[in-house]
Design a protein around this motif. Structure first.
Motif, PDB file in Angstrom:
ATOM      1  N   PHE A 163      13.020  -2.880 -12.691  1.00  0.00           N
ATOM      2  CA  PHE A 163      12.320  -2.943 -11.455  1.00  0.00           C
ATOM      3  C   PHE A 163      13.257  -3.823 -10.214  1.00  0.00           C
ATOM      4  N   GLU A 164      13.886  -4.838 -10.795  1.00  0.00           N
ATOM      5  CA  GLU A 164      14.886  -5.489  -9.814  1.00  0.00           C
ATOM      6  C   GLU A 164      15.868  -4.777  -9.510  1.00  0.00           C
ATOM      7  N   LEU A 165      16.375  -3.804 -10.486  1.00  0.00           N
ATOM      8  CA  LEU A 165      17.821  -3.070 -10.063  1.00  0.00           C
ATOM      9  C   LEU A 165      17.130  -2.122  -8.760  1.00  0.00           C
TER      10      LEU A 165
ATOM     11  N   THR B  71       0.651  -1.163  -0.078  1.00  0.00           N
ATOM     12  CA  THR B  71      -0.038  -0.005  -0.116  1.00  0.00           C
ATOM     13  C   THR B  71       0.960   1.229   0.011  1.00  0.00           C
ATOM     14  N   LYS B  72       0.314   2.160  -0.325  1.00  0.00           N
ATOM     15  CA  LYS B  72       0.900   3.495  -0.603  1.00  0.00           C
ATOM     16  C   LYS B  72       0.952   4.320   0.805  1.00  0.00           C
ATOM     17  N   GLU B  73       0.276   3.986   1.598  1.00  0.00           N
ATOM     18  CA  GLU B  73       0.058   4.547   2.998  1.00  0.00           C
ATOM     19  C   GLU B  73       0.886   4.026   4.151  1.00  0.00           C
ATOM     20  N   TYR B  74       0.702   2.524   4.068  1.00  0.00           N
ATOM     21  CA  TYR B  74       1.295   1.737   5.067  1.00  0.00           C
ATOM     22  C   TYR B  74       2.428   0.737   4.620  1.00  0.00           C
ATOM     23  N   GLY B  75       2.710   0.654   3.425  1.00  0.00           N
ATOM     24  CA  GLY B  75       3.683  -0.218   2.872  1.00  0.00           C
ATOM     25  C   GLY B  75       3.261  -1.733   2.831  1.00  0.00           C
ATOM     26  N   LEU B  76       4.005  -2.443   3.040  1.00  0.00           N
ATOM     27  CA  LEU B  76       3.492  -4.023   3.062  1.00  0.00           C
ATOM     28  C   LEU B  76       2.622  -4.438   4.113  1.00  0.00           C
ATOM     29  N   ILE B  77       1.486  -4.841   3.885  1.00  0.00           N
ATOM     30  CA  ILE B  77       0.514  -5.237   5.053  1.00  0.00           C
ATOM     31  C   ILE B  77      -0.071  -6.450   4.537  1.00  0.00           C
TER      32      ILE B  77
ATOM     33  N   LEU C 104       8.250   3.676  -4.319  1.00  0.00           N
ATOM     34  CA  LEU C 104       8.646   2.182  -4.550  1.00  0.00           C
ATOM     35  C   LEU C 104       7.210   1.902  -5.062  1.00  0.00           C
ATOM     36  N   PHE C 105       6.030   2.310  -4.240  1.00  0.00           N
ATOM     37  CA  PHE C 105       4.645   2.078  -4.811  1.00  0.00           C
ATOM     38  C   PHE C 105       4.413   2.400  -6.276  1.00  0.00           C
ATOM     39  N   ASP C 106       4.730   3.665  -6.510  1.00  0.00           N
ATOM     40  CA  ASP C 106       4.498   4.253  -7.855  1.00  0.00           C
ATOM     41  C   ASP C 106       5.286   3.561  -8.782  1.00  0.00           C
TER      42      ASP C 106
ATOM     43  N   HIS D 124      18.467  -1.507  -4.656  1.00  0.00           N
ATOM     44  CA  HIS D 124      18.922  -0.205  -3.963  1.00  0.00           C
ATOM     45  C   HIS D 124      17.893  -0.265  -2.550  1.00  0.00           C
ATOM     46  N   ILE D 125      16.863  -0.691  -2.766  1.00  0.00           N
ATOM     47  CA  ILE D 125      15.937  -0.849  -1.365  1.00  0.00           C
ATOM     48  C   ILE D 125      16.585  -1.916  -0.427  1.00  0.00           C
TER      49      ILE D 125
END
Lengths: 249, 198
Positions: free
Chosen positions: A135-137, A26-32, A111-113, A141-142
């Motif tokens: 995307f993998e690259l 999610t954009k607001e909370y990340g991974l849920i 990252l969401f975008d 970075h993340i």
């Protein structure tokens, strides 16, 4: 606390007879992760909104543990991805990278975008293999283990880049290449593509056109690189390799 | 353990079943204690027989106590149509419908990119062999309408299409008794695509 969140369905797992556990980015909370009750029933409205890759607005109860999805509205069904086996394979790979490399409840709207636009570009028939490499690259970075691509990893800024060294963790110049045993030769055009793919957001690139041989070389480099530094098994990679064989049949 | 050994062993056995937790297992174990002895023996015999006597049909992969299974062995069924399903339970669901008179092929799973399950992990190669040997005119792909089912259907379709066999996919759309107002966009769009003349 019931919240309305924008999210992309990364994966779904069966839970009991009729429920599903959904992993959302999610954009607001990340991974849920949240339970969608009754989502396996034929007549459930939740069945369609809990399909992988769907981008939607989800009314979700978010707590300390597993949340609950109460309702959802589809913003982009990404149907074209699910109806193409090659796109499905690459999109699954991207989603699994996010699910495995990102910590829960750490939002990152960039990252969401990036994920959302990458999926949309796949829908627009941009080459899925190139999009997945880009995307993998970004995910490297993340994850904190991105290869050095802006200049020679050993600091020789004025020398031309001629190879990629997995051991050194990035591109190397002609001088370093001759002194190192384990390098993968990187032609000038392939280096340019690698650099652009690593440093530029998918938002800024349209009409991607990359030669098959270049993509193959970059894929080979990333496979070797991930094997050394990645540390996590990506299940969908195995599936991707099998699809690759089917393409050549 | 607070229970005598035979009960605790029975409780342990029940907890191995899906969806059965320790409390339910204790409840079931005590229920068994109150059952008639003949019923308990029958129950135990049925459990053992189901495991011992059932096998997978060498032709279609469906669970059966005879090989080939009764459906494959039935000469009145149309052998030129094969319906491909994911699970033996799907065969039962199709048979309950009583409208289908062709034969089946059970894949025992579906291709799942997310779980790394590829074509070679499910019962696809025997299907391809079957298509070479038998005179099949149509393949109905009745895998589930989700990502895994779609991926499986697409893969089989890509493999089989060059052979000239007709390949069809079961329709997706509104459930009987459903309400159009509450249907989601994806289902509606699939239903519209699959509309037919009246």
């Amino acid at each position: 606390m019931i919240e309305k969140v924008q999210g992309i369905v990364l994966r779904t797992r069966d839970y009991g007879e009729t429920n599903k556990i959904i992993t959302l980015y999610t954009k607001e909370y990340g991974l849920i992760s949240a339970v969608a009750r009754g989502a396996k029933k034929t007549k459930s409205r939740m069945a369609a909104i809990t399909q992988p890759f769907i981008y939607g607005l989800f009314l979700t109860q978010i707590g300390k543990g597993l949340g609950t999805i109460h309702q959802g509205d589809i913003l982009n069904s990404m149907r074209g991805i699910r109806e193409d086996i090659i796109k499905t394979a690459y999109a699954s790979y991207m989603c699994e990278l996010v699910a495995k490399m990102v910590n829960e409840k750490e939002p990152n709207s960039a990252l969401f975008d990036e994920l959302n636009i990458s999926l949309e570009r796949m829908l627009d028939d941009e080459p899925p293999e190139a999009i997945s490499i880009m995307f993998e690259l970004k995910m490297y970075h993340i994850g904190g283990f991105a290869p050095v691509v802006h200049n020679c990893v050993n600091g020789h800024d004025d020398r031309p880049i001629t190879a990629f060294s997995v051991v050194d963790g990035g591109v190397v110049c002609d001088m370093c290449q001759s002194s190192s045993e384990y390098t993968i030769p990187l032609p000038a055009h392939a280096y340019k593509v690698l650099r652009q793919m690593s440093l530029t957001s998918i938002k800024r690139i349209r009409n991607i056109s990359i030669k098959h041989d270049t993509l193959k070389l970059l894929r080979h480099i990333l496979d070797q690189y991930y094997e050394r530094y990645g540390g996590m098994t990506i299940k969908s990679k195995r599936f991707l390799d099998q699809m690759h064989l089917l393409d050549h049949d | 353990m607070y229970y005598p050994e035979p009960i605790s062993k029975l409780v342990d056995s029940f907890t191995k079943l899906p969806g059965i937790g320790p409390k339910t297992a204790v409840r079931l174990a005590f229920f068994v204690l109150n059952m008639e002895e003949d019923d308990v023996l029958d129950f135990a015999k049925n459990l053992a027989n189901a495991k011992r006597e059932l096998t997978h049909c060498s032709v279609c992969g469906h669970i059966t106590d005879t090989d080939p299974c009764r459906i494959c062995d039935d000469r009145e069924r149309d052998g030129s149509i094969i319906c491909v399903v994911q699970d033996p339970k799907d065969v039962i669901a199709m048979e309950k419908m009583k409208d289908y008179q062709g034969k089946y092929h059970v894949l025992h799973g579906a291709i799942s990119p997310m779980d790394g399950i590829g074509p070679e992990d499910i019962n696809v190669p025997p299907l391809i062999e079957r298509l070479k040997d038998e005179e099949v005119k149509e393949l109905i792909l009745a895998t589930n309408p989700n990502v895994e089912g779609e991926a499986t259907a697409m893969y089989i379709s890509r493999l089989v299409k060059p052979s000239g066999i007709r390949i069809s996919r079961i329709a997706h759309g509104l459930p009987v008794g459903g309400d159009l107002e509450y249907a989601d966009e994806v289902t509606l769009s699939k239903a519209l695509e699959g509309r037919r003349d009246l």
